[in-house]
Design a protein around this motif. Structure first.
Motif, PDB file in Angstrom:
ATOM      1  N   ARG A  36       0.816  -0.970  -0.015  1.00 48.33           N
ATOM      2  CA  ARG A  36      -0.112  -0.219  -0.194  1.00 48.33           C
ATOM      3  C   ARG A  36       0.884   1.046   0.351  1.00 48.33           C
ATOM      4  N   VAL A  37       1.843   1.140   1.084  1.00 49.03           N
ATOM      5  CA  VAL A  37       2.309   2.441   0.292  1.00 49.03           C
ATOM      6  C   VAL A  37       3.272   2.561  -0.264  1.00 49.03           C
ATOM      7  N   LEU A  38       3.580   1.041  -0.954  1.00 47.54           N
ATOM      8  CA  LEU A  38       4.848   2.310  -2.305  1.00 47.54           C
ATOM      9  C   LEU A  38       3.614   2.197  -3.198  1.00 47.54           C
ATOM     10  N   ARG A  39       2.117   1.850  -2.917  1.00 48.09           N
ATOM     11  CA  ARG A  39       1.236   2.227  -3.877  1.00 48.09           C
ATOM     12  C   ARG A  39       1.205   3.767  -4.666  1.00 48.09           C
ATOM     13  N   ALA A  40       0.897   4.528  -3.053  1.00 48.04           N
ATOM     14  CA  ALA A  40       0.830   5.629  -2.786  1.00 48.04           C
ATOM     15  C   ALA A  40       2.162   6.695  -2.824  1.00 48.04           C
ATOM     16  N   ALA A  41       3.477   6.096  -3.341  1.00 45.30           N
ATOM     17  CA  ALA A  41       4.034   7.015  -4.217  1.00 45.30           C
ATOM     18  C   ALA A  41       3.942   7.137  -5.640  1.00 45.30           C
ATOM     19  N   GLY A  42       2.859   6.260  -6.391  1.00 45.95           N
ATOM     20  CA  GLY A  42       2.949   6.352  -7.586  1.00 45.95           C
ATOM     21  C   GLY A  42       3.749   6.383  -8.486  1.00 45.95           C
ATOM     22  N   LEU A  43       5.277   5.916  -8.330  1.00 46.55           N
ATOM     23  CA  LEU A  43       6.464   5.444  -8.766  1.00 46.55           C
ATOM     24  C   LEU A  43       6.263   3.858  -8.519  1.00 46.55           C
ATOM     25  N   SER A  44       6.912   2.993  -9.831  1.00 43.91           N
ATOM     26  CA  SER A  44       7.329   2.093  -9.783  1.00 43.91           C
ATOM     27  C   SER A  44       9.351   1.647  -9.656  1.00 43.91           C
ATOM     28  N   PRO A  45       9.256   0.976  -8.401  1.00 39.35           N
ATOM     29  CA  PRO A  45      10.719   0.562  -8.147  1.00 39.35           C
ATOM     30  C   PRO A  45      11.631   0.689  -9.917  1.00 39.35           C
ATOM     31  N   PHE A  46      11.008   0.305 -10.259  1.00 44.22           N
ATOM     32  CA  PHE A  46      11.655  -0.743 -12.198  1.00 44.22           C
ATOM     33  C   PHE A  46      12.404   0.682 -11.927  1.00 44.22           C
ATOM     34  N   ALA A  47      11.350   2.134 -12.279  1.00 44.33           N
ATOM     35  CA  ALA A  47      11.684   3.161 -12.196  1.00 44.33           C
ATOM     36  C   ALA A  47      11.986   4.413 -11.989  1.00 44.33           C
ATOM     37  N   GLU A  48      12.181   4.363 -10.878  1.00 46.19           N
ATOM     38  CA  GLU A  48      12.649   4.360  -9.569  1.00 46.19           C
ATOM     39  C   GLU A  48      12.703   4.251  -8.306  1.00 46.19           C
ATOM     40  N   PRO A  49      14.044   3.131  -8.347  1.00 43.31           N
ATOM     41  CA  PRO A  49      14.403   2.636  -7.082  1.00 43.31           C
ATOM     42  C   PRO A  49      14.269   2.816  -5.775  1.00 43.31           C
ATOM     43  N   LEU A  50      14.747   4.367  -5.781  1.00 42.15           N
ATOM     44  CA  LEU A  50      14.715   4.906  -4.354  1.00 42.15           C
ATOM     45  C   LEU A  50      13.452   4.292  -3.493  1.00 42.15           C
ATOM     46  N   LEU A  76      11.916   1.721  -3.190  1.00 41.92           N
ATOM     47  CA  LEU A  76      11.985   0.705  -2.780  1.00 41.92           C
ATOM     48  C   LEU A  76      12.621   1.002  -1.286  1.00 41.92           C
ATOM     49  N   ARG A  77      13.334   1.304  -1.485  1.00 42.62           N
ATOM     50  CA  ARG A  77      13.944   2.282   0.059  1.00 42.62           C
ATOM     51  C   ARG A  77      13.389   3.034   1.124  1.00 42.62           C
ATOM     52  N   THR A  78      12.582   3.479   0.464  1.00 42.94           N
ATOM     53  CA  THR A  78      11.628   4.702   1.315  1.00 42.94           C
ATOM     54  C   THR A  78      10.674   3.837   2.087  1.00 42.94           C
ATOM     55  N   ALA A  79      10.131   2.475   1.343  1.00 47.44           N
ATOM     56  CA  ALA A  79       8.864   2.128   1.403  1.00 47.44           C
ATOM     57  C   ALA A  79       9.538   1.392   2.567  1.00 47.44           C
ATOM     58  N   VAL A  80      11.051   0.115   2.452  1.00 46.27           N
ATOM     59  CA  VAL A  80      11.075  -0.906   3.358  1.00 46.27           C
ATOM     60  C   VAL A  80      11.544  -0.235   4.333  1.00 46.27           C
ATOM     61  N   GLY A  81      12.005   0.786   3.850  1.00 44.51           N
ATOM     62  CA  GLY A  81      12.766   1.579   5.427  1.00 44.51           C
ATOM     63  C   GLY A  81      11.701   2.583   6.579  1.00 44.51           C
ATOM     64  N   LEU A  82      10.522   2.381   5.767  1.00 39.50           N
ATOM     65  CA  LEU A  82       9.191   3.061   6.780  1.00 39.50           C
ATOM     66  C   LEU A  82       8.474   1.882   7.266  1.00 39.50           C
ATOM     67  N   VAL A  83       8.274   0.650   6.708  1.00 37.78           N
ATOM     68  CA  VAL A  83       7.581  -0.556   7.256  1.00 37.78           C
ATOM     69  C   VAL A  83       8.760  -1.128   7.946  1.00 37.78           C
ATOM     70  N   TRP A  84       9.963  -1.361   7.425  1.00 41.25           N
ATOM     71  CA  TRP A  84      11.194  -2.331   8.575  1.00 41.25           C
ATOM     72  C   TRP A  84      12.299  -0.951   8.781  1.00 41.25           C
ATOM     73  N   GLU A  85      11.501   0.052  10.040  1.00 39.20           N
ATOM     74  CA  GLU A  85      12.940   1.174   9.946  1.00 39.20           C
ATOM     75  C   GLU A  85      13.526   0.234  11.153  1.00 39.20           C
ATOM     76  N   ASP A  86      12.571  -0.189  12.522  1.00 34.78           N
ATOM     77  CA  ASP A  86      13.849  -0.621  13.318  1.00 34.78           C
ATOM     78  C   ASP A  86      14.486  -2.394  13.890  1.00 34.78           C
ATOM     79  N   ARG A  87      14.294  -3.085  12.600  1.00 31.61           N
ATOM     80  CA  ARG A  87      13.922  -4.030  12.464  1.00 31.61           C
ATOM     81  C   ARG A  87      14.142  -5.166  11.172  1.00 31.61           C
ATOM     82  N   ALA A  88      14.641  -6.094  11.297  1.00 32.89           N
ATOM     83  CA  ALA A  88      14.501  -7.189  10.042  1.00 32.89           C
ATOM     84  C   ALA A  88      13.855  -7.059   9.268  1.00 32.89           C
ATOM     85  N   PRO A  89      13.343  -7.516   8.146  1.00 34.56           N
ATOM     86  CA  PRO A  89      12.610  -7.823   7.748  1.00 34.56           C
ATOM     87  C   PRO A  89      12.479  -9.596   7.952  1.00 34.56           C
ATOM     88  N   THR A  90      11.423 -10.123   8.172  1.00 36.21           N
ATOM     89  CA  THR A  90      11.346 -11.870   8.313  1.00 36.21           C
ATOM     90  C   THR A  90      11.346 -12.269   7.269  1.00 36.21           C
TER      91      THR A  90
END
Length: 812
Positions: free
Chosen positions: A544-558, A560-574
């Protein structure tokens, strides 16, 4: 008008009644009950050190008690008690002459009680023969008005003025707390002058409640609200817990917090008592500092910063209460260039006043206030000021102030201290620059690049919306170019600090709903709602957060970094989440965004029982061969080797490889080490284990690995296999006795496994199974080893067993 008179005289030595004195004449309508109340009010005691037989001059210098008291039936008493020449054994007696004022009846001429202070009516003797005095129809004032000379007296008492007026005001309340206010003067006439000051300063109803006496020796036992005393009685008054003002001593150090009293004191020191009546004509609380401060400033009385703030605040709330002339004079006084002690509260009040007058008065009237506010905003650093509107600086006045302040604003904005400069200061400078028409376009990129991180830093220092938020939002609403530049700067920061930006947006609702793309800010704004709606489903939140960007991570990889940092800010993904992320974007996108490191953290941080961790490690090594290096690469290779040990055919030398990779991966995550050791020892305990691998393992004498082997050998799966598979039991006997000269770790462990694991398993077998074990040991080893097994099976002593096994093996 009919006022009954009362005369009272002190008793002479030897009087039969043995009382303090007696009434010598009482007018009509004064009951015995009232006389009982009056008697203590008109009493008198000589000061310490007074002569028993004073000369006439000494007698005249003794203090007189001028008293105004309220009686229980609502009536009042005004009178004077004075020393008088006695006769015979009493050379000094005192005589009291008082007037009884019925309830609801004013003094003749509607005068105040203090005005009768020096009235020629007061006499020092009783009417001849004690004749009943006639009721008075008038009580003329003294030979001079009570106001005469008060200006000089007030100036002489300047240090005490505010504190005494504050206490007199409190004493005039309907239900004052505490005992009387004690005014200590060397001359009781000065106490009367204090009461004259109160009569002029306080409203009429307050003055009429202010009961008093100008002299007493016993302040603590007085029921009056104000009492005068001589310096020698001050200590006793303090001990009684009374408010004591020793006006005959050194001036006080501490000032009073009563702003009205401080303002009144300044009016008196300016010799302008007529202003009190003028102030009482304004609306509001009569003891509020605002009305009196307004009138004082309009008439040229210099006030302090708190009093000026009170005047500006009162006028801001009631701009309709002042005519144009007074408004002009008030503005002139507040904006006077000669004032150098202004404080923040004064500027805030002036800002409110400007807002109230703006549009109500001509710009020429409010222009000094506008100039004062922007000058303080630039030079004083007051970031909380309410700034004027832009049109307040149109015309020559605006050009003049811009010419003075513009260079100062640009110099400060251009300085590299923006990171250390408070946000409110930068915002204020930008707003003032716009108000004055100062062109700072060239400086704007550098200003916003310093302002953006400062916003995040200050907002994180305390919970809730930051103090600068209202001014910041006004700035962005006023200046489109600043808004565009600042939002762009925050959007560039977001990939590196998405959590900080998201928390900032929760506290400050920035307006980024326009045409700017701002993909990272939009994601930061979306994440709180997504987490509230989707809860702990972080994969769904990420989509959902990635959709809010309005851009694909293939077109704008950054993104991807923002979305990952927002959802898994202080911990690693499972591991499951990491595999989703790896599949959702190409390795190139993760490589460009730098999020591959989060995937590595997921693999290395997975619990030891997570099955997909080894598969994730395998995929990461293939996807990021150049990026992953050092300790992390060795740890992932160790996980990948675990996968081969359990599901495939690892390359030979895997026992040594586990040890090598473990050492390279130090400090190794405990879960990774546990998984690797478990995979290794399970493979070594398998029936088809390669002998060469076991040999390398045993010869390494690695205490940690051998301990893991020992734990696996004692586990129930191994014990069950030993009991049910004679060939496996024979194989374990062979290997556990095959290396008698290995290091101490293996020797000790092998001996313990033989005695504590294999022996119970063999004893639980049938005779046929034991024979099969013996036959298999002999077939795969030698006759000597078969004999060793028979001896071991009969032996109960581990030490003797070890020696026999070693001998048999050597002979074989």
């Amino acid at each position: 008008m009919s006022l009954a008179q009362v005369h009272y005289i002190s008793a002479a030595p030897g009087d039969a009644e043995k009382t303090a004195g007696r009434f010598t004449a009482v007018g009509p309508g004064v009951s015995q009950a009232l006389l009982a109340e009056i008697e203590p009010l008109v009493g008198y005691a000589l000061p310490d050190g007074a002569s028993d037989r004073p000369a006439d001059a000494e007698l005249r210098s003794l203090p007189q008690a001028f008293t105004y008291a309220a009686l229980s039936d609502g009536s009042r008493l005004v009178g004077r008690t004075a020393p008088a020449r006695g006769e015979g054994p009493a050379p000094v007696r005192f005589h009291a002459h008082a007037v009884h004022i019925p309830s609801g009846v004013p003094l003749p001429g509607d005068r105040l009680p203090v005005e009768a202070w020096r009235s020629p009516h007061w006499v020092s003797v009783t009417p001849v023969g004690g004749a009943l005095p006639d009721p008075l129809g008038a009580l003329p004032p003294g030979p001079a008005p009570v106001r005469e000379g008060l200006d000089d007296f007030a100036v002489s008492r300047g240090p005490w003025l505010a504190a005494v007026l504050a206490d007199l005001r409190r004493a005039s309340e309907e239900a004052p707390a505490g005992g009387p206010v004690v005014l200590v003067e060397r001359q009781n006439a000065d106490v009367a002058r204090w009461l004259g000051l109160a009569a002029v300063t306080l409203p009429r109803d307050s003055v009429e409640r202010l009961t008093f006496t100008t002299y007493t020796r016993r302040p603590g036992s007085s029921a009056l609200r104000v009492v005068g005393a001589l310096p020698e009685d001050a200590a006793a008054a303090r001990e009684a817990g009374l408010r004591v003002h020793v006006c005959a001593d050194r001036p006080p150090v501490d000032g009073t917090p009563d702003m009205w009293a401080r303002t009144a004191a300044r009016v008196w020191r300016s010799r302008a008592p007529e202003l009190f009546q003028e102030a009482r004509e304004l609306p509001g609380d009569p003891f509020a500092a605002g009305p009196l401060a307004v009138i004082a400033l309009c008439n040229g009385v210099a006030l302090g910063p708190e009093e000026r703030a009170a005047a500006a605040g009162w006028a801001a709330e009631r701009p309709y209460a002042l005519d144009a002339e007074r408004i002009g004079r008030l503005v002139e006084a507040l904006a006077s260039p000669g004032i150098d002690d202004r404080m923040g509260s004064e500027f805030d009040a002036v800002g409110r006043l400007f807002g109230a007058l703006d549009g109500r008065c001509p710009a020429s009237v409010t222009a000094p206030l506008a100039a004062m506010l922007v000058t303080e905003a630039v030079r004083g650093g007051n970031g909380s000021l309410e700034l004027p509107r832009r049109d307040a600086f149109a015309g020559p006045d605006g050009e003049a102030i811009a010419g003075v302040l513009g260079p100062e604003i640009l110099t400060e904005l251009e300085s590299g201290a923006g990171g250390a400069r408070p946000v409110a200061r930068t915002v204020q400078l930008l707003r003032v620059a716009r108000l004055l028409g100062v062109n700072g376009t060239e400086l704007l990129p550098g200003v916003v690049d310093r302002l953006a991180p400062a916003l995040l830093a200050e907002a994180s220092e305390e919970p809730g919306p930051p103090a600068f938020a209202p001014a910041l939002l006004e700035l962005l609403d006023e200046q489109f170019d600043v808004r565009t530049a600042l939002l762009g700067a925050l959007d560039r920061i977001a990939p590196a600090a998405p959590g900080a930006v998201a928390r900032f947006l929760e506290r400050v609702a920035l307006p980024f709903t326009g045409t700017q793309a701002l993909p990272h800010l939009r994601m930061c704004a979306e994440v709180p709602g997504a987490m509230t709606t989707l809860g702990r489903d972080r994969t769904a939140v990420w989509h959902r957060v990635l959709r809010a960007a309005g851009l694909s991570p293939f077109a704008e990889p950054l993104v991807l970094r923002t979305a990952v940092g927002l959802v898994w800010e202080d911990r690693a993904p499972t591991v499951e989440e990491a595999r989703m992320l790896l599949e959702a974007a190409t390795s190139d996108a993760h490589r460009a965004a730098g999020t591959w490191a989060r995937l590595v953290d997921a693999a290395l941080g997975a619990p030891a029982d997570t099955e997909d961790a080894t598969a994730l490690a395998h995929d990461l090594l293939r996807a990021f061969p150049q990026e992953i290096g050092g300790r992390e690469r060795a740890a992932l290779q160790l996980l990948d080797l675990c996968r081969d040990l359990r599901t495939g055919a690892p390359e030979p030398g895997w026992a040594e490889q586990v040890r090598t990779l473990r050492d390279r991966a130090e400090p190794l995550e405990p879960a990774v080490q546990e998984r690797a050791f478990t995979a290794l020892v399970e493979r070594l305990l398998a029936p088809d284990r390669p002998g060469a691998e076991l040999y390398d393992f045993v010869r390494s004498d690695d205490a940690e690995l051998i301990a893991a082997y020992d734990r696996a050998a004692r586990a129930e799966p191994t014990r069950t296999r030993l009991r049910t598979h004679p060939a496996y039991a024979a194989d374990c006997f062979t290997h556990w006795t095959a290396h008698p000269h290995a290091g101490p770790a293996w020797t000790t462990t092998a001996a313990a496994l033989l005695d504590e694991v294999l022996r119970p398993a063999v004893r639980a077998m049938t005779a046929e199974a034991v024979a099969e074990v013996e036959e298999t040991v002999g077939r795969t080893g030698s006759s000597g080893r078969a004999n060793a097994f028979r001896d071991w099976n009969r032996s109960r002593a581990l030490g003797r067993l070890g020696r026999r096994i070693a001998g048999r093996v050597r002979r074989g």
